[in-house]
Design a protein around this motif. Structure first.
Motif, PDB file in Angstrom:
ATOM      1  N   MET A  72      59.245 -30.007 -17.592  1.00  0.00           N
ATOM      2  CA  MET A  72      59.284 -28.544 -17.626  1.00  0.00           C
ATOM      3  C   MET A  72      59.588 -27.988 -16.238  1.00  0.00           C
ATOM      4  SD  MET A  72      55.845 -28.042 -19.957  1.00  0.00           S
ATOM      5  CE  MET A  72      56.046 -26.251 -20.167  1.00  0.00           C
ATOM      6  N   PHE A  73      60.444 -26.956 -16.179  1.00  0.00           N
ATOM      7  CA  PHE A  73      60.848 -26.345 -14.918  1.00  0.00           C
ATOM      8  C   PHE A  73      60.719 -24.822 -15.028  1.00  0.00           C
ATOM      9  CE2 PHE A  73      63.377 -30.239 -15.465  1.00  0.00           C
ATOM     10  CZ  PHE A  73      63.094 -30.926 -14.294  1.00  0.00           C
ATOM     11  N   ALA A  74      59.677 -24.254 -14.423  1.00  0.00           N
ATOM     12  CA  ALA A  74      59.451 -22.808 -14.455  1.00  0.00           C
ATOM     13  C   ALA A  74      60.025 -22.182 -13.186  1.00  0.00           C
ATOM     14  CB  ALA A  74      57.960 -22.504 -14.563  1.00  0.00           C
ATOM     15  N   ARG A  75      61.020 -21.317 -13.356  1.00  0.00           N
ATOM     16  CA  ARG A  75      61.806 -20.817 -12.217  1.00  0.00           C
ATOM     17  C   ARG A  75      61.501 -19.360 -11.895  1.00  0.00           C
ATOM     18  NH1 ARG A  75      67.567 -22.059 -10.319  1.00  0.00           N
ATOM     19  NH2 ARG A  75      68.363 -20.116  -9.407  1.00  0.00           N
ATOM     20  N   ARG A  76      61.215 -19.106 -10.623  1.00  0.00           N
ATOM     21  CA  ARG A  76      61.141 -17.748 -10.066  1.00  0.00           C
ATOM     22  C   ARG A  76      62.387 -17.560  -9.219  1.00  0.00           C
ATOM     23  NH1 ARG A  76      59.115 -14.662  -5.370  1.00  0.00           N
ATOM     24  NH2 ARG A  76      57.837 -12.901  -6.087  1.00  0.00           N
ATOM     25  N   GLU A  77      63.153 -16.552  -9.521  1.00  0.00           N
ATOM     26  CA  GLU A  77      64.439 -16.367  -8.860  1.00  0.00           C
ATOM     27  C   GLU A  77      64.279 -16.031  -7.375  1.00  0.00           C
ATOM     28  OE1 GLU A  77      67.278 -17.084  -9.958  1.00  0.00           O
ATOM     29  OE2 GLU A  77      66.766 -17.394 -12.074  1.00  0.00           O
ATOM     30  N   GLY A  78      65.273 -16.461  -6.601  1.00  0.00           N
ATOM     31  CA  GLY A  78      65.381 -16.068  -5.211  1.00  0.00           C
ATOM     32  C   GLY A  78      66.444 -14.997  -5.058  1.00  0.00           C
ATOM     33  N   THR A  79      66.652 -14.561  -3.839  1.00  0.00           N
ATOM     34  CA  THR A  79      67.632 -13.495  -3.602  1.00  0.00           C
ATOM     35  C   THR A  79      69.036 -14.019  -3.383  1.00  0.00           C
ATOM     36  OG1 THR A  79      67.166 -13.510  -1.219  1.00  0.00           O
ATOM     37  CG2 THR A  79      65.856 -12.006  -2.599  1.00  0.00           C
ATOM     38  N   ASP A  80      69.158 -15.321  -3.095  1.00  0.00           N
ATOM     39  CA  ASP A  80      70.466 -15.912  -2.833  1.00  0.00           C
ATOM     40  C   ASP A  80      70.865 -16.795  -4.014  1.00  0.00           C
ATOM     41  OD1 ASP A  80      72.711 -17.231  -1.968  1.00  0.00           O
ATOM     42  OD2 ASP A  80      71.863 -17.896  -0.054  1.00  0.00           O
ATOM     43  N   PRO A  81      71.816 -16.366  -4.828  1.00  0.00           N
ATOM     44  CA  PRO A  81      72.208 -17.149  -6.008  1.00  0.00           C
ATOM     45  C   PRO A  81      72.755 -18.530  -5.659  1.00  0.00           C
ATOM     46  CG  PRO A  81      73.132 -14.926  -6.081  1.00  0.00           C
ATOM     47  CD  PRO A  81      72.574 -15.109  -4.711  1.00  0.00           C
ATOM     48  N   ALA A  82      73.242 -18.692  -4.427  1.00  0.00           N
ATOM     49  CA  ALA A  82      73.839 -19.970  -4.037  1.00  0.00           C
ATOM     50  C   ALA A  82      72.826 -20.938  -3.421  1.00  0.00           C
ATOM     51  CB  ALA A  82      74.972 -19.736  -3.041  1.00  0.00           C
ATOM     52  N   ALA A  83      71.606 -20.465  -3.166  1.00  0.00           N
ATOM     53  CA  ALA A  83      70.602 -21.302  -2.498  1.00  0.00           C
ATOM     54  C   ALA A  83      69.954 -22.266  -3.488  1.00  0.00           C
ATOM     55  CB  ALA A  83      69.540 -20.421  -1.850  1.00  0.00           C
ATOM     56  N   LEU A  84      69.857 -23.532  -3.103  1.00  0.00           N
ATOM     57  CA  LEU A  84      69.190 -24.509  -3.962  1.00  0.00           C
ATOM     58  C   LEU A  84      67.701 -24.206  -4.058  1.00  0.00           C
ATOM     59  CD1 LEU A  84      70.799 -27.892  -2.810  1.00  0.00           C
ATOM     60  CD2 LEU A  84      71.257 -26.612  -4.916  1.00  0.00           C
ATOM     61  N   PRO A  85      67.097 -24.439  -5.213  1.00  0.00           N
ATOM     62  CA  PRO A  85      65.678 -24.119  -5.383  1.00  0.00           C
ATOM     63  C   PRO A  85      64.764 -25.059  -4.599  1.00  0.00           C
ATOM     64  CG  PRO A  85      66.797 -24.228  -7.513  1.00  0.00           C
ATOM     65  CD  PRO A  85      67.727 -24.820  -6.487  1.00  0.00           C
ATOM     66  N   VAL A  86      63.609 -24.520  -4.240  1.00  0.00           N
ATOM     67  CA  VAL A  86      62.496 -25.314  -3.723  1.00  0.00           C
ATOM     68  C   VAL A  86      61.605 -25.653  -4.921  1.00  0.00           C
ATOM     69  CG1 VAL A  86      60.441 -25.318  -2.258  1.00  0.00           C
ATOM     70  CG2 VAL A  86      62.568 -24.255  -1.447  1.00  0.00           C
TER      71      VAL A  86
END
Length: 420
Positions: A72-86
């Motif tokens: 399972m992967f619960a995602r909170r968006e960042g401000t940079d669409p091109a940035a890889l997630p932490v």
């Protein structure tokens, strides 16, 4: 990693009471018989725990991804669409007689990081993804860290699906049965970093009076499943000299494992933790024994040497007793060195918060050990009472949980980049 990340202020902390309430609520699912949990992987209880976690994540504004291994992967968006997630997380599955915190703290601590960001109105450049890895424990379906192993390309997915439990049920079938087999390709996600919070599962931090373990390395491991074949016979009427006793062979190999680990001190451990004899009747000499040797060391040379010596000793014992023998490796990873930049980030977070800390080597295997193969990775540890884990009496304090998650929060947010 970003060369000049902005660190959160030392006054920013998670809601420790909310985190503890979540831990206690999750512990109600798959209760054990002695105060802990029996929420084994891809059981109905595991499915129920997953649903609760998903509900909490969606309430926190996350979107949920699910891959073909059920992770399972619960995602909170960042401000940079091109940035890889932490990525941050651990596992919700438990041992058959497991505690309430092993793995669970890392998942719900990750959720608490997102809840705290929401509370404070903090935006990050990188998205943050809280992860629940499937079948970390490996007790029902060996090996441990199965889903993260497939994600990192260590295991073949079809091979993982075909793993069977003691009742002959296949992992893939059970994952589908509980409704948590996703459609996302395993390993397709790319990570900026992965951070895992975990209880120590050992006594060092408590004994040293330290709040935080900064995990620099992880021990390597071999699990060797040994099958001895003898002859079932009556315990009362079979002369001692005519017995072909698989149970005796197992006992002698267990003793040999202990001796070999002692000969490789310091920094080596070994034991047999899972053992079965057949037909397992009071008055029948065992004609078959199946058991798993667990050897570990942060030193690859020692680990390799121990495996070689265990296999040689087991073969010699089997020959002496007239037993058939097969040895199958069912779990392995080399010693792990975690990302130095992230290690420094964790250490600095503990210092900024005023929490005592100690560099430590993880004695147990974790999903972070596999993910370290594909992304910069680090672990944070908090103490556990008497070092006890894989036991229903496993215990931590709310303060330990909160401090560990505070450090996790600071390290994750600094790595994800605060947007001001």
């Amino acid at each position: 990693m970003s060369p000049t990340p902005q660190a959160p202020g030392a006054n920013l902390k998670i809601d420790g009471a909310r985190l503890w309430d979540s831990l206690m609520e999750m512990a109600k699912i798959g209760p054990g018989v002695a105060g802990g949990n029996n929420r084994q992987t891809v059981t109905d209880a595991d499915g129920e725990g997953r649903t609760l976690f998903q509900n909490w994540c969606e309430a926190a504004g996350c979107t949920m991804g699910l891959d073909e291994m059920g992770t399972m992967f619960a995602r909170r968006e960042g401000t940079d669409p091109a940035a890889l997630p932490v990525y941050v997380g651990s596992h919700l599955d438990t041992q058959p007689t497991g505690g309430k915190y092993d793995g669970v703290l890392g998942v719900l601590g990750g959720l608490e990081v997102l809840r705290t960001l929401n509370d404070l109105g903090i935006k990050t450049r990188h998205p943050i993804v809280v992860t629940n890895w499937t079948n970390e424990e490996g007790t029902r379906f060996a090996p441990a860290m199965l889903a993260s192993g497939v994600f990192a390309g260590i295991h073949d997915q079809d091979w993982a699906y075909a793993r069977t439990d003691a009742d002959g049920k296949a992992f893939g079938d059970e994952l589908e049965r509980i409704g948590w087999k996703g459609t996302e390709k395993v390993g397709a996600r790319k990570m900026h970093a992965f951070l895992e919070l975990h209880i120590e599962q050992g006594p060092i931090l408590e004994a040293e009076g330290k709040d935080i373990g900064v995990v620099t390395h992880g021990q390597g491991l071999w699990w060797l499943e040994i099958t001895l074949t003898g002859k079932d016979a009556h315990t009362g009427s079979t002369p001692m000299a005519m017995r072909v006793n698989a149970g005796l062979g197992m006992a002698r190999i267990m003793e040999a494992v202990h001796a070999i680990a002692m000969d490789h001190q310091p920094g080596a451990v070994g034991a047999v933790g899972q053992a079965n004899v057949y037909p397992n009747s009071r008055n029948v000499i065992p004609g078959k024994a199946v058991f798993t040797v667990d050897i570990r060391s942060p030193d690859l040379e020692k680990l390799t040497s121990m495996r070689s010596q265990v296999e040689a000793a087991a073969a010699g014992i089997a020959k002496d007793l007239g037993l058939g023998i097969s040895i199958e490796p069912v779990g392995h990873f080399d010693p792990v060195t975690f990302d130095p930049t992230l290690v420094n980030t964790v250490r600095a977070a503990a210092e900024r918060l005023g929490y005592s800390h100690l560099d430590i080597v993880s004695g147990a295997g974790h999903d972070a050990c596999w993910i370290n193969r594909v992304a910069p990775t680090v672990m944070v540890m908090c103490p556990c009472k008497d070092g006890l884990s894989h036991n229903e009496a496993e215990e931590i304090t709310p303060d330990w949980a909160a401090k560990g998650t505070d450090v996790l929060f600071h390290a994750v947010v600094e790595t994800a980049g605060i947007v001001t």
